[in-house]
Design a protein around this motif. Structure first.
Motif, PDB file in Angstrom:
ATOM      1  N   GLY A  59       0.824  -1.216   0.000  1.00 18.97           N
ATOM      2  CA  GLY A  59       0.000   0.000   0.000  1.00 18.97           C
ATOM      3  C   GLY A  59       0.851   1.255   0.000  1.00 18.97           C
ATOM      4  N   PRO A  96       0.002   7.418   2.528  1.00 18.36           N
ATOM      5  CA  PRO A  96       0.952   8.131   3.396  1.00 18.36           C
ATOM      6  C   PRO A  96       1.737   7.191   4.325  1.00 18.36           C
ATOM      7  N   ALA A  97       1.090   6.174   4.866  1.00 15.83           N
ATOM      8  CA  ALA A  97       1.781   5.250   5.781  1.00 15.83           C
ATOM      9  C   ALA A  97       2.848   4.461   5.025  1.00 15.83           C
ATOM     10  N   GLU A 125       1.642  -1.218  -4.775  1.00 16.63           N
ATOM     11  CA  GLU A 125       0.387  -0.469  -4.760  1.00 16.63           C
ATOM     12  C   GLU A 125      -0.532  -1.048  -5.840  1.00 16.63           C
ATOM     13  N   LYS A 126      -1.776  -1.347  -5.448  1.00 19.09           N
ATOM     14  CA  LYS A 126      -2.680  -1.983  -6.412  1.00 19.09           C
ATOM     15  C   LYS A 126      -3.112  -1.034  -7.525  1.00 19.09           C
ATOM     16  N   ALA A 160     -10.860  14.126   2.718  1.00 15.59           N
ATOM     17  CA  ALA A 160     -11.213  15.541   2.702  1.00 15.59           C
ATOM     18  C   ALA A 160      -9.960  16.417   2.679  1.00 15.59           C
ATOM     19  N   GLU A 161      -8.801  15.803   2.857  1.00 15.34           N
ATOM     20  CA  GLU A 161      -7.485  16.407   2.582  1.00 15.34           C
ATOM     21  C   GLU A 161      -7.010  17.462   3.581  1.00 15.34           C
ATOM     22  N   GLY A 162      -7.651  17.515   4.754  1.00 13.02           N
ATOM     23  CA  GLY A 162      -7.252  18.515   5.745  1.00 13.02           C
ATOM     24  C   GLY A 162      -6.174  17.996   6.694  1.00 13.02           C
ATOM     25  N   ARG A 173      -4.245  15.819  -2.459  1.00  9.56           N
ATOM     26  CA  ARG A 173      -3.674  14.508  -2.127  1.00  9.56           C
ATOM     27  C   ARG A 173      -3.189  13.730  -3.339  1.00  9.56           C
ATOM     28  N   ALA A 227      -1.445  -7.346  -3.862  1.00  7.15           N
ATOM     29  CA  ALA A 227      -1.074  -8.458  -2.983  1.00  7.15           C
ATOM     30  C   ALA A 227      -2.327  -9.277  -2.699  1.00  7.15           C
ATOM     31  N   ASP A 237      -4.190   3.426   8.453  1.00  8.43           N
ATOM     32  CA  ASP A 237      -5.574   2.941   8.562  1.00  8.43           C
ATOM     33  C   ASP A 237      -5.627   1.433   8.784  1.00  8.43           C
ATOM     34  N   GLY A 265      -6.481  11.053   9.587  1.00 10.09           N
ATOM     35  CA  GLY A 265      -5.545   9.934   9.652  1.00 10.09           C
ATOM     36  C   GLY A 265      -4.279  10.135   8.847  1.00 10.09           C
ATOM     37  N   ILE A 266      -4.159  11.261   8.131  1.00  9.22           N
ATOM     38  CA  ILE A 266      -2.995  11.436   7.249  1.00  9.22           C
ATOM     39  C   ILE A 266      -1.704  11.489   8.067  1.00  9.22           C
TER      40      ILE A 266
HETATM   41  C1  LIG Z   1     -14.215  10.583   3.288  1.00  6.51           C
HETATM   42  C2  LIG Z   1     -12.919  10.643   4.034  1.00  6.51           C
HETATM   43  C3  LIG Z   1     -12.409  11.871   4.441  1.00  6.51           C
HETATM   44  C4  LIG Z   1     -11.184  11.939   5.129  1.00  6.51           C
HETATM   45  N1  LIG Z   1     -10.700  13.162   5.470  1.00  6.51           N
HETATM   46  C5  LIG Z   1      -9.498  13.266   6.088  1.00  6.51           C
HETATM   47  C6  LIG Z   1      -8.936  14.541   6.377  1.00  6.51           C
HETATM   48  O1  LIG Z   1      -9.485  15.597   6.036  1.00  6.51           O
HETATM   49  N2  LIG Z   1      -7.748  14.584   7.028  1.00  6.51           N
HETATM   50  C7  LIG Z   1      -7.093  13.446   7.396  1.00  6.51           C
HETATM   51  O2  LIG Z   1      -6.017  13.543   8.012  1.00  6.51           O
HETATM   52  N3  LIG Z   1      -7.594  12.224   7.124  1.00  6.51           N
HETATM   53  C8  LIG Z   1      -8.774  12.110   6.466  1.00  6.51           C
HETATM   54  N4  LIG Z   1      -9.275  10.863   6.156  1.00  6.51           N
HETATM   55  C9  LIG Z   1      -8.510   9.681   6.542  1.00  6.51           C
HETATM   56  C10 LIG Z   1      -7.309   9.485   5.621  1.00  6.51           C
HETATM   57  O3  LIG Z   1      -7.728   9.484   4.282  1.00  6.51           O
HETATM   58  C11 LIG Z   1      -6.610   8.164   5.933  1.00  6.51           C
HETATM   59  O4  LIG Z   1      -6.399   8.069   7.323  1.00  6.51           O
HETATM   60  C12 LIG Z   1      -5.277   8.017   5.225  1.00  6.51           C
HETATM   61  O5  LIG Z   1      -5.407   8.010   3.840  1.00  6.51           O
HETATM   62  C13 LIG Z   1      -4.617   6.703   5.667  1.00  6.51           C
HETATM   63  O6  LIG Z   1      -3.402   6.507   5.017  1.00  6.51           O
HETATM   64  P1  LIG Z   1      -2.861   5.029   4.805  1.00  6.51           P
HETATM   65  O7  LIG Z   1      -1.547   5.177   4.125  1.00  6.51           O
HETATM   66  O8  LIG Z   1      -2.941   4.277   6.055  1.00  6.51           O
HETATM   67  O9  LIG Z   1      -3.920   4.341   3.842  1.00  6.51           O
HETATM   68  P2  LIG Z   1      -4.423   4.745   2.372  1.00  6.51           P
HETATM   69  O10 LIG Z   1      -4.169   6.169   2.079  1.00  6.51           O
HETATM   70  O11 LIG Z   1      -5.810   4.251   2.286  1.00  6.51           O
HETATM   71  O12 LIG Z   1      -3.492   3.873   1.431  1.00  6.51           O
HETATM   72  C14 LIG Z   1      -3.597   2.486   1.371  1.00  6.51           C
HETATM   73  C15 LIG Z   1      -3.120   2.045   0.002  1.00  6.51           C
HETATM   74  O13 LIG Z   1      -3.013   0.624  -0.029  1.00  6.51           O
HETATM   75  C16 LIG Z   1      -3.415   0.165  -1.288  1.00  6.51           C
HETATM   76  N5  LIG Z   1      -3.783  -1.252  -1.132  1.00  6.51           N
HETATM   77  C17 LIG Z   1      -4.792  -1.775  -0.387  1.00  6.51           C
HETATM   78  N6  LIG Z   1      -4.813  -3.122  -0.473  1.00  6.51           N
HETATM   79  C18 LIG Z   1      -3.788  -3.465  -1.283  1.00  6.51           C
HETATM   80  C19 LIG Z   1      -3.293  -4.727  -1.751  1.00  6.51           C
HETATM   81  N7  LIG Z   1      -3.856  -5.894  -1.378  1.00  6.51           N
HETATM   82  N8  LIG Z   1      -2.225  -4.726  -2.585  1.00  6.51           N
HETATM   83  C20 LIG Z   1      -1.645  -3.548  -2.955  1.00  6.51           C
HETATM   84  N9  LIG Z   1      -2.062  -2.336  -2.541  1.00  6.51           N
HETATM   85  C21 LIG Z   1      -3.125  -2.292  -1.712  1.00  6.51           C
HETATM   86  C22 LIG Z   1      -4.576   1.073  -1.641  1.00  6.51           C
HETATM   87  O14 LIG Z   1      -4.810   1.098  -3.023  1.00  6.51           O
HETATM   88  C23 LIG Z   1      -4.093   2.421  -1.102  1.00  6.51           C
HETATM   89  O15 LIG Z   1      -3.421   3.173  -2.076  1.00  6.51           O
HETATM   90  C24 LIG Z   1     -10.481  10.755   5.450  1.00  6.51           C
HETATM   91  C25 LIG Z   1     -10.993   9.526   5.033  1.00  6.51           C
HETATM   92  C26 LIG Z   1     -12.187   9.462   4.322  1.00  6.51           C
HETATM   93  C27 LIG Z   1     -12.706   8.139   3.871  1.00  6.51           C
END
Ligand SMILES: Cc1cc2nc3c(=O)[nH]c(=O)nc-3n(C[C@H](O)[C@H](O)[C@H](O)COP(=O)(O)OP(=O)(O)OC[C@H]3O[C@@H](n4cnc5c(N)ncnc54)[C@H](O)[C@@H]3O)c2cc1C
Ligand code: SF4
Ligand code: SF4
Lengths: 61, 390
Positions: B12, B15-16, B35-36, B47-49, B96, B120, B276, B288-289
């Motif tokens: 994935g 950001p993480a 990344e898928k 929402a990108e804040g 984003r 994966a 996440d 969660g960013i």
């Molecule tokens: C509607 C909405 C509004 C939000 N607003 C905000 C905000 O304003 N501010 C904020 O801080 N947070 C916000 N969030 C939360 C924020 O988007 C997440 O916390 C953040 O994106 C988490 O980052 P991550 O890297 O953990 O996961 P993600 O950004 O979800 O990245 C996970 C990645 O893994 C990939 N993936 C998944 N499964 C597989 C697999 N099997 N094989 C390969 N790749 C895979 C996905 O395609 C994805 O690109 C919001 C969330 C939502 C749903």
């Protein structure tokens, strides 16, 4: 058709957001770049995926 | 079938994952980031804040990643009254698409291998105790042999489950969200707006995050337990009709946001979860960013350490969970508690509270003042929450 009764998720209606995958207790949903699929052999038809979906897509058949 | 070998495989590129890949590569590990989707960061489900203080601590922000700079926040009560909070909410509304891609590129520049369009599909342990990740890259099945897997696969994470960690969420632990990007809005570009309403967003709230030029992310989250009564998509349409009838919908997304104080287990033998996937979103705000970025960095450091120590066991990796808990645990638990307080609040109480807040001078209208006013009027809540603060 009886043994195919289960959950239907229509990829065309679905936004592939993953909320249903997060709640599925059986890890029965596969979400890929362009499609979503329920492994019917794992699904217990608990209905949680339908209960969480923001777009109300999963249907219990 | 082609086989690849890497010290660390990160699943994935959000950001993480990108921050984890960057850090692990900087520390000298061989790193594969998969990344898928075709591009990291697309589609945007957010929402990108972000708060300025939090993001600038984690990465050097480039102006091109920012849509608008936020100074004010406005709280709107169920009866439609508004109160503008103190100017301590300064933050950014990111782009984003650009941001996630920039982070992915940073990881590559640090030496990580990035493979997009690579899904994966599972993993299992071999006789040497290493993980074998099965993946499909642009139509071709491959295997990746790796000492440590970092699951950064977002809310839809399955990596934890493959390693025996139950990451499934209860309906009360997830917000079911819908968001439109609206154009032609007549709003202030420096103000984010939060709407509390049991009618539109029971167990959650609606937001308006301006992206400048009359564009804004307008969305809402509804706690999973209420979705059967209030459908997020329909409710958002009604919300927009009520508050922004002039808005033109240019895109729509659905999404899920975990709102629990954290997972009991974030590690297994040779596996760490971050972002996440580890349910590290702030439960009150749903942000969660930055948490995900911080967790990614932390997970990478522990992954590299465990490889250097030749001990990638769960026991040795538990130090990651402990560090997370030390730095974020208390805030997550408090936030979760406050979320429950806010979710259960009567609309009447909320209306009163917003009324009281607007009597304070603007500089004093901080979130802290909000909860203080609330708690002083509700002694039972005060006792409940005090044990988390004290
Ligand atoms: C509607 C909405 C509004 C939000 N607003 C905000 C905000 O304003 N501010 C904020 O801080 N947070 C916000 N969030 C939360 C924020 O988007 C997440 O916390 C953040 O994106 C988490 O980052 P991550 O890297 O953990 O996961 P993600 O950004 O979800 O990245 C996970 C990645 O893994 C990939 N993936 C998944 N499964 C597989 C697999 N099997 N094989 C390969 N790749 C895979 C996905 O395609 C994805 O690109 C919001 C969330 C939502 C749903
Ligand atoms: S009905 Fe239950 S088990 Fe079946 S896919 Fe939906 S959530 Fe999973
Ligand atoms: S929750 Fe609904 S929209 Fe989201 S992936 Fe599942 S079926 Fe699709």
């Amino acid at each position: 058709m009886d043994k195919n009764r289960g959950i239907l998720i229509d990829t065309n209606l679905c936004d592939l957001c993953g909320a249903c995958v997060a709640v599925c207790p059986e890890d029965a949903i596969i979400l890929q770049e362009r499609n979503i699929e329920v492994m019917q052999d794992r699904c217990t038809k608990c209905g949680l995926c339908a209960a969480v979906c923001p777009l109300n897509v999963p249907e219990l058949l | 079938m082609k086989k690849y070998t890497f010290d660390i495989t990160i699943i994935g590129a959000g950001p993480a994952g990108s921050m984890a890949a960057k850090r692990a590569a900087e520390k000298g590990a061989s790193v594969l980031l998969i990344e898928k989707d075709k591009y990291a960061g697309i589609p945007v489900r957010c929402a990108e804040g972000v708060y300025r203080d939090e993001i600038t601590r984690l990465v050097d922000i480039d102006d091109s990643w920012i849509c608008s700079k936020i100074i004010f926040s406005e709280l709107v009560s169920p009866d439609g009254n508004r109160v503008r909070a103190a100017e301590d909410a300064s933050g950014f509304i990111l782009d984003r698409k650009k941001f996630d891609q920039a982070l992915a590129i940073l990881s590559v520049e640090s030496g990580a291998d990035l493979r997009t369009e690579t899904y994966a599909s599972g993993m299992k342990k071999n006789v040497h105790g290493e993980w074998e990740v099965s993946a499909c890259t642009r139509g071709e099945d491959i295997k990746i042999l790796t000492k440590v897997v970092i699951g950064a696969d977002g809310v839809e994470s399955r990596v934890g489950r493959w390693a025996g960690i139950d990451t499934s969420l209860k309906l009360r632990e997830i917000e079911s969200c819908c968001q439109f990007t609206l154009a032609d809005l007549n709003i202030d570009d420096q103000t984010v707006q939060f709407y509390m309403s049991k009618e539109f967003a029971p167990g959650g709230y609606a937001w308006v995050f301006p992206k400048s030029g009359g564009l804004a992310n307008v969305g809402l989250g509804i706690l999973g337990t209420y979705v059967k009564d209030v459908n997020p998509e329909k409710s958002l349409k009604n919300f927009v009709k009520r508050y922004f009838p002039e808005g033109r919908v240019i895109s729509q997304i659905a999404g899920g946001v975990p709102v629990l104080p954290g997972l009991k287990d974030m590690v297994a033998d040779g596996v760490l979860l971050a972002g996440d996937a580890a349910r590290q979103v702030d439960p009150l705000s749903g942000g969660g960013i930055t948490n995900s970025m911080a967790a990614g960095i932390m997970a990478a450091e522990h992954a590299v350490r465990s490889i250097e120590q030749k001990d990638t066991s769960k026991k040795n990796l538990t130090a990651y969970q402990k560090e997370w808990d030390r730095k974020f645990g208390k805030k997550m638990r408090l936030s979760s508690k406050l979320k429950k307080v806010v979710d259960d609040l009567d609309e009447e109480v909320f209306n009163n509270l917003v009324g009281k807040m607007s009597l304070l001078p603007q500089q004093k209208r901080t979130p802290f003042a909000f909860f203080k006013t609330l708690l002083l009027n509700q002694p039972k809540l005060f006792l409940d929450v005090a044990k988390f603060i004290l």
